[in-house]
Design an enzyme around this catalytic site. Structure first.
Site, PDB file in Angstrom:
ATOM      1  CG  HIS A  19    -110.644  16.475   3.178  1.00 54.74           C
ATOM      2  ND1 HIS A  19    -110.822  16.650   3.803  1.00 54.74           N
ATOM      3  CD2 HIS A  19    -110.392  16.787   2.154  1.00 54.74           C
ATOM      4  CE1 HIS A  19    -110.754  17.616   3.991  1.00 54.74           C
ATOM      5  NE2 HIS A  19    -110.228  18.001   2.510  1.00 54.74           N
ATOM      6  CE  LYS A  77    -122.472   9.439  10.626  1.00 52.30           C
ATOM      7  NZ  LYS A  77    -121.814  10.170  10.786  1.00 52.30           N
ATOM      8  NE  ARG A  78    -124.787  13.021  -0.115  1.00 53.95           N
ATOM      9  CZ  ARG A  78    -124.744  13.710  -0.935  1.00 53.95           C
ATOM     10  NH1 ARG A  78    -124.295  15.283  -0.786  1.00 53.95           N
ATOM     11  NH2 ARG A  78    -124.268  13.323  -2.066  1.00 53.95           N
ATOM     12  CE  LYS A 126    -120.791   9.296   5.270  1.00 49.13           C
ATOM     13  NZ  LYS A 126    -119.657   9.674   6.182  1.00 49.13           N
ATOM     14  CB  THR A 176    -116.767  16.718  11.498  1.00 50.16           C
ATOM     15  OG1 THR A 176    -117.832  16.922   9.766  1.00 50.16           O
ATOM     16  CG2 THR A 176    -115.817  16.672  10.462  1.00 50.16           C
ATOM     17  CE  LYS A 202    -119.981  19.767  11.904  1.00 53.79           C
ATOM     18  NZ  LYS A 202    -120.428  19.347  11.084  1.00 53.79           N
TER      19      LYS A 202
END
Ligand code: 26Y
Length: 799
Positions: A347, A535-536, A541, A643, A647
């Site tokens: 992952h 998100k985290r 990110k 992911t 969504k």
């Protein structure tokens, strides 16, 4: 019980009296949750038993998905939905004066995961059951899931999460199926009839007790099982140890989920957790198989074991141990069975997340397992030597044990028959870079399985308004066959459909705005663009890129009275790992910017910044349907898949993103013109990493906008923060901006302008939105799971 609303109402009231011992009039919302939960579980039980019976009778191959995380969220709503009884229940409760929504909110999120990997596991369970596939989860029943996040003065504070405080109506304790797990001690070797026998003695044993939770498929009778293991003291206490200490150490194994998705800490306990999960799961899998088939010689024909990232990779040596020591098989036979049973998903390519265990921790804790890993390593290196004679460098890089460490990913690849990445780009990067030598050695093992999410939770359940519109437009088949969403495509330019789509979004934005007001006291403009990044919190990110851009907008609005923007509400939600201090500073920065912007009259009607604390599954279900813009802005090559991007797309938000992870495939599906892509490509980023050539200073000096916002981190612009943002400033300049925030800044700002232009043209915006929804079916986990079932597991639907 759920046949019609009158029957339901009667059953509900009776059940309430028997379970809670009080009259309906005295009951609380929590009682209602408790009673309804029990009714649903009772209803499920029949099908659960039947599914298990069928699995036994049909002797079908079963899949066990081993994962250290399952981020389930709430279960009442999704169970009602999957069972098809939601309307009856909702109506029945209404007539009793109860709002189902309030009852649902009583349920604590089952937050047994950090983020993407854990939520993926939960989506997979839903798809497995819905597709009638015999696939079950095995995980740990952490007493405390991921920490609760509180924000105090803009700083993150972590509180222990308590999802089991009021019990868990969905679980069944199965003490009779407990498995003993051995730690520490030593291995005694003896010889019998020319065979070596290995006995693990003086071990400290732990009892793994399973708690089973039913996994209900949508519109089917299939009920699979999620088995969560809890650690309890064994019947025999170790004699040499203080009883209290033994109890504490034992229970600690299933006490906390590691709130940590990059850094390795608390090593021993994490390794204990991993072996605990693996030994308990394999113990129960093997027990069931023996009961049915006698011995384990054909295990791989009846069982597939999937290891979700490297965390459960000890399944490989543990299965070897069982086959060798308990079944007395030869190494060759045991290895054949093991490698044909186990498959592995990677992952992440972040080096800090690639697990390595120091031998000095591993060997004493798991003496027999270590011996087996050593033997696997020796045979593996011998094979490599034959294949690449003299190529020491290559063998050193590929070895499972090297430089005092056990490399879990190497063990996973050597000991399994399938290795998959989670998006095309990610799999290509694994094959061409991170795992290139392994790919050259065994190309047939490598394959891609692009992630998916369950559209039943993320669209049907989270967004009933949009779901109704879709069903009105194309009928209900999309619920079972998500790729049917494509039938929306011809409606994308239809003004009536666009109008309805816009109305649904308005409704959800109003609902979220009310929630924001309730939680923060801040009024946001419901007609502003809701631009969301949830998100985290991770440097890669790039929440920082988002914040710096907001600071820039603010600066311009303040300085240039002719400048105006379409009103924007920027919404964030993110937990930072407790030890990840850099990430915590970014959270504080978001709050500092929010404080400034939200209290400045001059920009009041154009800009708002909201941070919603304690981001989790249930909050995501409120936020995502209300989003106009989905921020997916990771440094290209770093986000394996993502992911959240899927969504948001399903809910008609438009992606503002880099060509990273599954964004690439979203772009392929909808066309670049239906997204807002910007920034470096993965290739460019990887080139920079390899050959250098990036100088963050140049971007800082040559772009006034950048210089201004970066300086503001340290020049007193945020008076309350002191020097708290200095490490952020340093990361950008002194450390040359590892994630290319400054490099992508201009492109990002320009992409935002494109977003605005599109939003000002409603016909265009809603067409784009509709096109995204239409193409989102591919990103449903039903498709992903169907691919795993055929290509990796070799299982087929039972019914
Ligand atoms: C052991 C420790 C260091 C560790 C703990 C958690 C390492 C990794 C993780 C979790 C990784 C994770 O959540 N990865 C995410 O998996 C998603 C599902 O495949 C991807 O969509 C996402 O890009 C990836 O970051």
């Amino acid at each position: 019980m759920f046949a019609d609303k009158e029957t339901f109402k009667r059953a509900f009231v009776t059940k309430l009296e028997t379970l809670c011992g009080k009259q309906f009039e005295e009951s609380t919302t929590r009682d209602h949750y408790y009673v309804l939960g029990h009714m649903v579980r009772e209803h499920i039980s029949r099908h659960w038993i039947a599914t298990n019976e069928r699995n036994r009778a049909q002797r079908r191959k079963q899949v066990y998905y081993l994962s250290i995380e399952f981020l389930l969220g709430r279960l009442l709503g999704s169970n009602l939905l999957n069972l098809g009884v939601r309307p009856v229940v909702e109506e029945g409760l209404r007539e009793l004066g109860i709002r189902l929504e309030d009852v649902e909110e009583c349920e604590a999120d089952a937050g047994l995961g950090n983020g993407g990997l854990g939520r993926l596991a939960a989506c997979f369970l839903d798809s497995l059951a819905t597709l009638n596939l015999p696939g079950h989860g095995q995980g740990i029943r952490y007493k405390h899931g991921l920490f609760d996040q509180k924000i105090v003065d803009g700083y993150q504070v972590e509180l222990p999460e308590q999802w089991l405080r009021h019990g868990n109506v969905w679980e069944v304790r199965k003490e009779e199926l407990a498995v003993e797990v051995r730690f520490w001690g030593r291995v005694e070797v003896s010889e019998q009839n020319g065979r070596l026998l290995f006995r693990h003695v003086d071990s400290e044993n732990v009892m793994a007790v399973p708690y089973d939770m039913p996994v209900v498929g949508y519109g089917t009778d299939t009920v699979n099982t999620l088995r969560l293991w809890s650690a309890e003291p064994a019947k025999t206490f170790p004699l040499h140890k203080d009883v209290m200490q033994y109890k504490r150490e034992t229970e600690a194994i299933s006490e906390f989920l590691y709130p940590d998705d990059t850094h390795d800490e608390g090593k021993i306990l994490r390794l204990k957790q991993q072996y605990f999960l693996v030994a308990a799961s394999l113990g129960s899998i093997v027990q069931a198989h023996r009961r049915q088939h006698g011995d384990l010689r054909r295990l791989h024909e009846y069982v597939a074991i999937h290891v979700n990232d490297t965390h459960p990779v000890l399944a490989i040596p543990e299965l070897m141990r069982i086959l060798l020591d308990e079944e007395g098989m030869s190494w060759e036979e045991a290895w054949h069975i093991t490698t044909h049973t186990v498959a592995y998903t990677n992952h992440t390519t972040l080096s800090e997340a690639l697990e390595k265990w120091p031998i000095h921790l591993f060997r004493p804790l798991l003496p027999r397992i270590y011996m087996i890993v050593e033997e696997i390593n020796e045979r593996f290196c011998r094979e490599l030597w034959e294949r690449y004679p003299g190529d020491w460098g290559r063998i050193e890089q590929m070895a499972i044990i090297a430089h005092g460490m056990v490399k879990m990913a190497h063990l996973a690849i050597a000991g399994s028959h399938s290795v998959n990445g989670v998006a095309k780009l990610h799999t290509d990067i694994l094959k061409q870079r991170e795992m290139r030598l392994f790919y050259e050695w065994a190309p047939h093992k490598f394959n891609n399985k692009t992630n998916g999410v369950t559209h039943r939770r993320w669209l049907l359940k989270a967004n009933p308004e949009l779901s109704a519109l879709i069903t009105d437009t194309i009928g209900p088949r999309w619920i079972h066959e998500p790729e049917m969403l494509m039938e929306l495509a011809p409606h994308a330019s239809d003004p009536a459909f666009q109008g309805a789509l816009a109305a649904v979004k308005r409704q959800r934005k109003a609902k979220l705005a009310a929630r924001i007001y309730e939680k923060t006291g801040i009024l946001v403009d419901e007609s502003s663009i809701f631009d969301v990044q949830v998100k985290r919190l991770h440097a890669y990110k790039r929440q920082l890129l988002n914040v710096l851009h907001i600071m820039h907008l603010y600066n311009r609005l303040k300085e240039d009275s002719h400048f105006s923007i379409y009103p924007h509400t920027f919404i964030f939600g993110a937990k930072a790992s407790p030890g990840y201090y850099y990430a915590k500073r970014i959270i504080k920065l978001i709050h500092a910017v929010a404080e400034k912007v939200n209290n400045d009259k001059r920009v009041h009607d154009q800009l708002k910044v909201i941070f919603l604390e304690n981001y989790r599954v249930s909050l995501a279900e409120e936020i995502i349907p209300a989003a106009d813009v989905s921020e997916q802005i990771s440094t290209a090559s770093k986000e394996a898949s993502g992911t959240g991007n899927m969504k948001f797309m399903m809910n008609g938000a438009l992606t503002l993103g880099t060509l990273d992870g599954a964004n690439v495939e979203i772009a392929e599906a909808v066309g670049n013109e239906n997204m807002f892509l910007f920034g470096l490509t993965a290739e460019e980023v990887l080139n920079y990493y390899e050959h250098g050539g990036y100088r963050a200073h140049e971007y800082y000096h040559h772009d006034k906008r950048i210089k201004q916002v970066v300086d503001q981190l340290v020049n007193g612009f945020f008076p309350d923060a002191g020097d708290y943002f200095e490490p952020i400033y340093d990361s950008l300049l002194t450390q040359n901006d590892e994630y290319f925030v400054l490099r992508d800044f201009a492109a990002y700002a320009e992409a935002h302008e494109r977003v605005e232009d599109a939003y000002r043209d409603p016909a265009r915006w809603w067409r784009m939105s509709a096109v995204n929804i239409a193409h989102s079916g591919y990103f449903a986990s039903d498709r992903t799971i169907a691919e795993y079932a055929v290509d990796i597991w070799g299982i087929s639907p039972s019914m």
